[in-house]
Design a protein around this motif. Structure first.
Motif, PDB file in Angstrom:
ATOM      1  N   GLU A   1       0.858  -1.183   0.000  1.00 11.52           N
ATOM      2  CA  GLU A   1       0.000   0.000   0.000  1.00 11.52           C
ATOM      3  C   GLU A   1       0.896   1.236   0.000  1.00 11.52           C
ATOM      4  N   VAL A   2       0.646   2.145  -0.934  1.00 14.39           N
ATOM      5  CA  VAL A   2       1.378   3.409  -1.015  1.00 14.39           C
ATOM      6  C   VAL A   2       0.345   4.517  -0.882  1.00 14.39           C
ATOM      7  N   CYS A   3       0.559   5.419   0.074  1.00 19.53           N
ATOM      8  CA  CYS A   3      -0.426   6.455   0.371  1.00 19.53           C
ATOM      9  C   CYS A   3       0.233   7.824   0.446  1.00 19.53           C
ATOM     10  N   ASP A   4      -0.576   8.844   0.180  1.00 20.22           N
ATOM     11  CA  ASP A   4      -0.083  10.206   0.374  1.00 20.22           C
ATOM     12  C   ASP A   4      -0.737  10.799   1.621  1.00 20.22           C
ATOM     13  N   ILE A   5      -0.494  12.071   1.871  1.00 21.84           N
ATOM     14  CA  ILE A   5      -0.975  12.679   3.109  1.00 21.84           C
ATOM     15  C   ILE A   5      -2.496  12.781   3.170  1.00 21.84           C
ATOM     16  N   ASN A   6      -3.168  12.595   2.042  1.00 25.58           N
ATOM     17  CA  ASN A   6      -4.621  12.660   2.014  1.00 25.58           C
ATOM     18  C   ASN A   6      -5.279  11.283   2.104  1.00 25.58           C
ATOM     19  N   SER A   7      -4.485  10.245   2.217  1.00 29.44           N
ATOM     20  CA  SER A   7      -5.014   8.880   2.253  1.00 29.44           C
ATOM     21  C   SER A   7      -5.444   8.491   3.660  1.00 29.44           C
ATOM     22  N   PHE A   8      -6.309   7.505   3.701  1.00 34.66           N
ATOM     23  CA  PHE A   8      -6.792   6.977   4.965  1.00 34.66           C
ATOM     24  C   PHE A   8      -6.644   5.461   4.930  1.00 34.66           C
ATOM     25  N   SER A   9      -6.142   4.907   6.014  1.00 39.89           N
ATOM     26  CA  SER A   9      -5.990   3.461   6.101  1.00 39.89           C
ATOM     27  C   SER A   9      -6.127   3.047   7.556  1.00 39.89           C
ATOM     28  N   ARG A  10      -6.595   1.844   7.757  1.00 43.88           N
ATOM     29  CA  ARG A  10      -6.687   1.296   9.114  1.00 43.88           C
ATOM     30  C   ARG A  10      -5.686   0.163   9.250  1.00 43.88           C
ATOM     31  N   ILE A  11      -4.916   0.227  10.306  1.00 40.07           N
ATOM     32  CA  ILE A  11      -3.924  -0.810  10.577  1.00 40.07           C
ATOM     33  C   ILE A  11      -4.202  -1.341  11.972  1.00 40.07           C
ATOM     34  N   ASN A  12      -4.442  -2.617  12.068  1.00 38.25           N
ATOM     35  CA  ASN A  12      -4.760  -3.239  13.348  1.00 38.25           C
ATOM     36  C   ASN A  12      -3.488  -3.364  14.193  1.00 38.25           C
ATOM     37  N   THR A  13      -3.462  -2.669  15.315  1.00 31.76           N
ATOM     38  CA  THR A  13      -2.327  -2.750  16.225  1.00 31.76           C
ATOM     39  C   THR A  13      -2.653  -3.511  17.505  1.00 31.76           C
ATOM     40  N   GLU A  14      -3.901  -3.897  17.665  1.00 32.18           N
ATOM     41  CA  GLU A  14      -4.324  -4.582  18.879  1.00 32.18           C
ATOM     42  C   GLU A  14      -3.586  -5.914  19.024  1.00 32.18           C
ATOM     43  N   LYS A  15      -2.906  -6.082  20.139  1.00 32.86           N
ATOM     44  CA  LYS A  15      -2.151  -7.286  20.492  1.00 32.86           C
ATOM     45  C   LYS A  15      -0.965  -7.566  19.581  1.00 32.86           C
ATOM     46  N   ALA A  16      -0.590  -6.615  18.717  1.00 38.25           N
ATOM     47  CA  ALA A  16       0.559  -6.800  17.839  1.00 38.25           C
ATOM     48  C   ALA A  16       1.849  -6.501  18.588  1.00 38.25           C
ATOM     49  N   ALA A  17       2.883  -7.266  18.284  1.00 41.68           N
ATOM     50  CA  ALA A  17       4.224  -6.958  18.779  1.00 41.68           C
ATOM     51  C   ALA A  17       4.789  -5.867  17.869  1.00 41.68           C
ATOM     52  N   ILE A  18       5.317  -4.802  18.465  1.00 40.16           N
ATOM     53  CA  ILE A  18       5.783  -3.655  17.687  1.00 40.16           C
ATOM     54  C   ILE A  18       7.283  -3.499  17.874  1.00 40.16           C
ATOM     55  N   ASN A  19       8.001  -3.418  16.730  1.00 45.06           N
ATOM     56  CA  ASN A  19       9.444  -3.202  16.725  1.00 45.06           C
ATOM     57  C   ASN A  19       9.774  -2.161  15.670  1.00 45.06           C
ATOM     58  N   PHE A  20      11.020  -1.718  15.661  1.00 52.51           N
ATOM     59  CA  PHE A  20      11.459  -0.706  14.712  1.00 52.51           C
ATOM     60  C   PHE A  20      12.772  -1.145  14.081  1.00 52.51           C
ATOM     61  N   ILE A  21      12.932  -0.841  12.780  1.00 58.76           N
ATOM     62  CA  ILE A  21      14.175  -1.142  12.064  1.00 58.76           C
ATOM     63  C   ILE A  21      14.499   0.035  11.143  1.00 58.76           C
ATOM     64  N   PRO A  22      15.774   0.203  10.797  1.00 59.78           N
ATOM     65  CA  PRO A  22      16.101   1.200   9.771  1.00 59.78           C
ATOM     66  C   PRO A  22      15.728   0.647   8.390  1.00 59.78           C
ATOM     67  N   LEU A  23      15.110   1.492   7.563  1.00 59.46           N
ATOM     68  CA  LEU A  23      14.709   1.069   6.224  1.00 59.46           C
ATOM     69  C   LEU A  23      14.681   2.292   5.324  1.00 59.46           C
ATOM     70  N   HIS A  24      15.404   2.263   4.247  1.00 62.51           N
ATOM     71  CA  HIS A  24      15.446   3.373   3.278  1.00 62.51           C
ATOM     72  C   HIS A  24      15.821   4.699   3.942  1.00 62.51           C
ATOM     73  N   GLY A  25      16.691   4.653   4.927  1.00 59.38           N
ATOM     74  CA  GLY A  25      17.175   5.862   5.582  1.00 59.38           C
ATOM     75  C   GLY A  25      16.249   6.436   6.644  1.00 59.38           C
ATOM     76  N   VAL A  26      15.168   5.733   6.971  1.00 60.68           N
ATOM     77  CA  VAL A  26      14.237   6.183   8.010  1.00 60.68           C
ATOM     78  C   VAL A  26      13.946   5.012   8.949  1.00 60.68           C
ATOM     79  N   GLU A  27      13.218   5.302  10.021  1.00 59.48           N
ATOM     80  CA  GLU A  27      12.822   4.251  10.944  1.00 59.48           C
ATOM     81  C   GLU A  27      11.479   3.673  10.509  1.00 59.48           C
ATOM     82  N   ALA A  28      11.443   2.368  10.273  1.00 55.54           N
ATOM     83  CA  ALA A  28      10.209   1.686   9.891  1.00 55.54           C
ATOM     84  C   ALA A  28       9.640   0.971  11.111  1.00 55.54           C
TER      85      ALA A  28
END
Length: 74
Positions: A2-29
Motif C-alpha cells: 500500500e502506497v499512500c499520500d498525506i490525504n489517504s486513509f488506512s486502518r492498521i490493526n495494532t491490537e495485540k501486535a508486537a511492535i518493533n522498529f528497524i532502519p529502512l530506506h534511511g528512516v525508521e520503519a
C-alpha cells in the motif's frame, strides 16, 4: 503493498501486535507482528507512506527493502 499520500486513509490493526522498529530506506520503519501471523512493515518518505504486509517476516522485509521510488517524493 500500500502506497499512500498525506490525504489517504488506512486502518492498521495494532491490537495485540508486537511492535518493533528497524532502519529502512534511511528512516525508521515500524514492524507490526500480528498474533495470527501477518507482518506489516510501515514507513514514510516525504509526504508518502508505505505499508507492506505478508505472512512471513523475511519475505515481507525483502519486498520492503527492494522497493524504490520511481518519482521524486516531496
Amino acid at each position: 503493498i500500500e502506497v499512500c499520500d498525506i490525504n489517504s486513509f488506512s486502518r492498521i490493526n495494532t491490537e495485540k501486535a508486537a511492535i518493533n522498529f528497524i532502519p529502512l530506506h534511511g528512516v525508521e520503519a515500524t514492524i507490526l507482528r500480528q498474533p495470527y501471523g501477518d507482518v506489516c512493515i510501515i514507513w514514510s518518505l516525504g509526504d508518502c507512506w508505505f505499508n507492506v504486509t505478508g505472512d512471513d517476516y523475511e519475505t515481507t522485509l525483502a519486498v520492503a527493502q527492494s522497493m524504490e521510488a520511481i518519482q521524486k517524493i516531496n
